[in-house]
Scaffold this active site. Structure first.
Site, short mmCIF file in Angstrom:
data_model
loop_
_atom_site.label_atom_id
_atom_site.label_comp_id
_atom_site.label_asym_id
_atom_site.label_seq_id
_atom_site.Cartn_x
_atom_site.Cartn_y
_atom_site.Cartn_z
N TRP A 140 -1.69 10.76 3.83
CA TRP A 140 -2.64 10.42 2.77
C TRP A 140 -2.35 11.36 1.62
CZ3 TRP A 140 -5.70 10.67 7.57
CH2 TRP A 140 -6.05 9.40 8.04
N LYS B 84 -9.49 -3.70 -2.49
CA LYS B 84 -8.17 -4.19 -2.91
C LYS B 84 -8.26 -5.58 -3.52
CE LYS B 84 -5.31 -0.99 -0.69
NZ LYS B 84 -4.15 -0.70 0.08
N SER C 55 -3.13 0.66 -4.07
CA SER C 55 -3.57 1.79 -3.25
C SER C 55 -5.00 2.16 -3.61
CB SER C 55 -2.65 2.99 -3.46
OG SER C 55 -3.13 4.12 -2.79
N ARG C 56 -5.79 2.49 -2.57
CA ARG C 56 -7.17 2.92 -2.77
C ARG C 56 -7.28 4.43 -2.91
NH1 ARG C 56 -10.63 -1.12 0.67
NH2 ARG C 56 -12.14 0.55 0.68
N ASP D 247 -1.54 -0.69 6.03
CA ASP D 247 -1.79 -0.15 7.37
C ASP D 247 -3.24 -0.28 7.80
OD1 ASP D 247 -2.86 3.18 7.09
OD2 ASP D 247 -2.48 1.90 5.37
N ASP E 251 0.88 -1.16 0.00
CA ASP E 251 0.00 0.00 0.00
C ASP E 251 0.92 1.22 0.00
OD1 ASP E 251 -2.37 1.62 0.46
OD2 ASP E 251 -1.76 1.73 2.55
N LEU E 252 0.39 2.41 -0.22
CA LEU E 252 1.19 3.63 -0.21
C LEU E 252 1.00 4.44 1.07
CD1 LEU E 252 0.71 4.79 -3.92
CD2 LEU E 252 2.77 3.81 -2.89
N ASP E 253 -0.22 4.98 1.26
CA ASP E 253 -0.49 5.88 2.39
C ASP E 253 -0.31 5.18 3.73
OD1 ASP E 253 -1.15 7.77 0.47
OD2 ASP E 253 -3.31 7.48 0.68
#
Length: 164
Positions: free
Chosen positions: A19, A99, A68-69, A122, A10-12
């Site tokens: 975010w 996801k 990533s969402r 996360d 994931d990114l954030d």
């Protein structure tokens, strides 16, 4: 030793401590000091271990991806590019929604089954959702670190020994 064929991040709050769609003001720019800044002149940063982790995993032959969402895909893609991470990621699925859809696209593009994937995120809801389809999923509490990667690889190996 069982190795994941695809490691997904994931990114954030996993690779970077914000975010992307609400904490920084695009556009982003990389200045001659090598750092990335937003429109307000704030430094846009990532968790300290991340560049080393991505470089090591890539050099060890792992295939890497992003799921990533984010509600602002162009900005997330831009930061991956400005941080010089595009060279590590074979696949990037960055858009709102479940996801499970992101991972379905990874499977379609790569032919890699869910049980051969390792995922770091996360958000507990994503961990639960992806574990339910067979992805080894690791909850990230304070960014990706070297020790968390080690734990993830060990968990993946344990899961493969338990389930053949």
């Amino acid at each position: 030793m069982a190795r994941p064929r695809l490691i997904v991040f994931d990114l954030d709050y996993t690779l970077w401590p914000f975010w992307v769609d609400s904490h920084h003001d695009p556009p982003f720019v990389k200045r001659c000091d090598g750092r990335v800044y937003d429109r307000q002149g704030q430094v846009v940063s990532f968790y300290p271990d991340v560049p080393r982790v991505l470089q090591r995993l890539h050099s060890e032959g792992y295939m890497l991806a992003v799921a990533s969402r984010s509600r602002t895909p162009p900005e997330a893609h831009e930061l991956c590019h400005l941080f010089d991470w595009d060279r590590y990621f074979t696949y990037k699925e960055i858009y709102p929604g479940s996801k499970v859809k992101h991972f379905g696209r990874f499977t379609m593009a790569s032919g890699i089954p869910y049980e051969d994937m390792l995922f770091f995120d996360d958000e507990q809801r994503n961990i639960i959702e992806l574990r339910s389809i067979g992805v080894t999923s690791i909850l990230v509490s304070d960014g990706v670190t070297e020790s968390l990667i080690k734990e993830g690889l060990e968990t993946f190996q344990f899961n493969r020994q338990q389930h053949g």
